[in-house]
Design a protein around this motif. Structure first.
Motif, PDB file in Angstrom:
ATOM      1  N   THR A 271       0.852  -1.188   0.000  1.00  0.00           N
ATOM      2  CA  THR A 271       0.000   0.000   0.000  1.00  0.00           C
ATOM      3  C   THR A 271       0.889   1.239   0.000  1.00  0.00           C
ATOM      4  N   PHE A 272       0.563   2.194  -0.853  1.00  0.00           N
ATOM      5  CA  PHE A 272       1.287   3.464  -0.881  1.00  0.00           C
ATOM      6  C   PHE A 272       0.292   4.593  -0.683  1.00  0.00           C
ATOM      7  N   GLU A 273       0.550   5.413   0.314  1.00  0.00           N
ATOM      8  CA  GLU A 273      -0.305   6.554   0.616  1.00  0.00           C
ATOM      9  C   GLU A 273       0.463   7.830   0.309  1.00  0.00           C
ATOM     10  N   THR A 274      -0.032   8.608  -0.642  1.00  0.00           N
ATOM     11  CA  THR A 274       0.637   9.849  -1.001  1.00  0.00           C
ATOM     12  C   THR A 274       0.374  10.914   0.063  1.00  0.00           C
ATOM     13  N   LYS A 275       1.200  11.940   0.052  1.00  0.00           N
ATOM     14  CA  LYS A 275       1.009  13.034   1.000  1.00  0.00           C
ATOM     15  C   LYS A 275      -0.289  13.792   0.727  1.00  0.00           C
ATOM     16  N   ALA A 276      -0.804  13.648  -0.497  1.00  0.00           N
ATOM     17  CA  ALA A 276      -2.068  14.296  -0.845  1.00  0.00           C
ATOM     18  C   ALA A 276      -3.277  13.464  -0.430  1.00  0.00           C
ATOM     19  N   GLY A 277      -3.049  12.252   0.110  1.00  0.00           N
ATOM     20  CA  GLY A 277      -4.141  11.412   0.583  1.00  0.00           C
ATOM     21  C   GLY A 277      -4.580  10.337  -0.367  1.00  0.00           C
ATOM     22  N   GLU A 278      -3.955  10.238  -1.550  1.00  0.00           N
ATOM     23  CA  GLU A 278      -4.297   9.170  -2.503  1.00  0.00           C
ATOM     24  C   GLU A 278      -3.691   7.853  -2.042  1.00  0.00           C
ATOM     25  N   THR A 279      -4.405   6.736  -2.258  1.00  0.00           N
ATOM     26  CA  THR A 279      -3.923   5.412  -1.878  1.00  0.00           C
ATOM     27  C   THR A 279      -3.884   4.496  -3.083  1.00  0.00           C
ATOM     28  N   GLN A 280      -2.755   3.792  -3.255  1.00  0.00           N
ATOM     29  CA  GLN A 280      -2.626   2.773  -4.299  1.00  0.00           C
ATOM     30  C   GLN A 280      -2.251   1.456  -3.650  1.00  0.00           C
ATOM     31  N   ARG A 281      -2.785   0.358  -4.213  1.00  0.00           N
ATOM     32  CA  ARG A 281      -2.531  -0.969  -3.648  1.00  0.00           C
ATOM     33  C   ARG A 281      -2.104  -1.943  -4.730  1.00  0.00           C
ATOM     34  N   LEU A 282      -1.203  -2.833  -4.343  1.00  0.00           N
ATOM     35  CA  LEU A 282      -0.778  -3.919  -5.219  1.00  0.00           C
ATOM     36  C   LEU A 282      -0.790  -5.200  -4.393  1.00  0.00           C
ATOM     37  N   THR A 283      -1.385  -6.258  -4.961  1.00  0.00           N
ATOM     38  CA  THR A 283      -1.346  -7.572  -4.321  1.00  0.00           C
ATOM     39  C   THR A 283      -0.704  -8.561  -5.272  1.00  0.00           C
ATOM     40  N   VAL A 284       0.055  -9.510  -4.707  1.00  0.00           N
ATOM     41  CA  VAL A 284       0.729 -10.561  -5.467  1.00  0.00           C
ATOM     42  C   VAL A 284       0.389 -11.902  -4.833  1.00  0.00           C
ATOM     43  N   PRO A 285      -0.175 -12.864  -5.556  1.00  0.00           N
ATOM     44  CA  PRO A 285      -0.623 -12.716  -6.960  1.00  0.00           C
ATOM     45  C   PRO A 285      -1.951 -11.975  -7.027  1.00  0.00           C
TER      46      PRO A 285
END
Length: 285
Positions: A271-285
């Motif tokens: 999970t990556f949370e930007t300083k602007a509040g946006e969240t991105q997620r990656l799962t494997v697999p």
């Protein structure tokens, strides 16, 4: 100042101009090499130094199984890309190279996850027919600073730095480094007057316990000598937890060992949370 990560898993095998280097990587920061393929074609094509070292897995940033690399000069020793994702802040690639080794493997998969602009996570999964040992290899132009008590080291090239932390599901790793060539560059060519190739540094992290299942993780943080992002790696019973403070936000990752992933349980969550509040997620697999 850009970071470049190169990854190879090729269907063409270790023939022609290719080497026995499936699932290997190279890393550059600001145009400076932090992880390199070692050796060179010296003193000419087909020399012992070229064929018995430079072309071999031992000279690349890849894995040895029971001390042995991939089959060389074999078009069947091929790899394949099995996954690729590209998000604004996260990139992911995975390669399968299980059929390249003499040991019979059910799985030989390397996952590489880049959280821009500084964090790289490399996860190796190996499932074998019997208990095997692994050796994780990385080569550099300058000597790395080893922190063997914590299975970590700091690679450097001029102004740039790469902090690497290693963990294995099979237990402790033994980390070593040398600047010696395993084969004399002029072997078989005593008449050559040219100087030997410049010394390089060769790092190896070896498992101390054999297992039929391995999960080996390298956490790499890349920056420069004036500004290195901070990160923490915590070893849990079930795997690893990684927290990193990057220039544009905060990253959180979890990696789970084999025995803690019954059924379709995920190997990696990022999970990556930007300083602007946006969240991105990656799962494997």
């Amino acid at each position: 100042n850009e970071l470049m990560v190169m990854f190879k898993s090729s269907p063409y095998g270790s023939v022609s101009h290719s080497h026995a280097d499936q699932n290997s990587f190279a890393i550059m920061k600001g145009g400076k090499a932090l992880a390199i393929p070692a050796g060179q074609r010296f003193p000419q094509h087909g020399s012992p130094f070229h064929e018995q070292y430079t072309q071999q897995t031992l000279a690349h940033n890849a894995l040895l199984i029971n001390g042995q690399g991939q089959r060389n000069r074999d078009d069947a020793a091929s790899g394949r890309l099995v996954a690729f994702r590209w998000l604004p802040h996260i990139a992911y690639v995975a390669g399968d190279a299980h059929q390249c080794y003499a040991e019979e493997l059910d799985k030989g998969r390397r996952h590489m996850i880049l959280v821009r602009p500084s964090l790289l996570i490399v996860v190796d999964e190996v499932d074998a027919k019997r208990s095997v040992d692994l050796a994780w290899l990385m080569h550099t132009k300058e000597e790395s600073t080893l922190r063997t008590s914590s299975q970590a080291f700091l690679a450097k090239r001029e102004n740039y730095r790469m902090a690497v932390h290693l963990e294995s599901s099979a237990g402790p790793l033994q980390v070593s480094q040398t600047d010696q060539w395993p084969i004399p560059p002029k072997k078989g060519y005593p008449m050559v007057q040219a100087a030997d190739p410049p010394r390089q540094w060769h790092l190896q992290a070896s498992t101390t316990e054999a297992s039929a299942q391995h999960c080996l993780v390298a956490v790499m943080m890349i920056g420069d000598q004036d500004q290195m992002p901070t990160y923490e790696v915590s070893r849990l019973k079930s795997g690893l937890k990684i927290l990193a403070n990057l220039e544009e936000g905060r990253a959180h990752a979890e990696i789970r060992w084999h025995k803690h992933r019954p059924g379709n349980e995920r190997l990696v969550d990022v999970t990556f949370e930007t300083k602007a509040g946006e969240t991105q997620r990656l799962t494997v697999p």
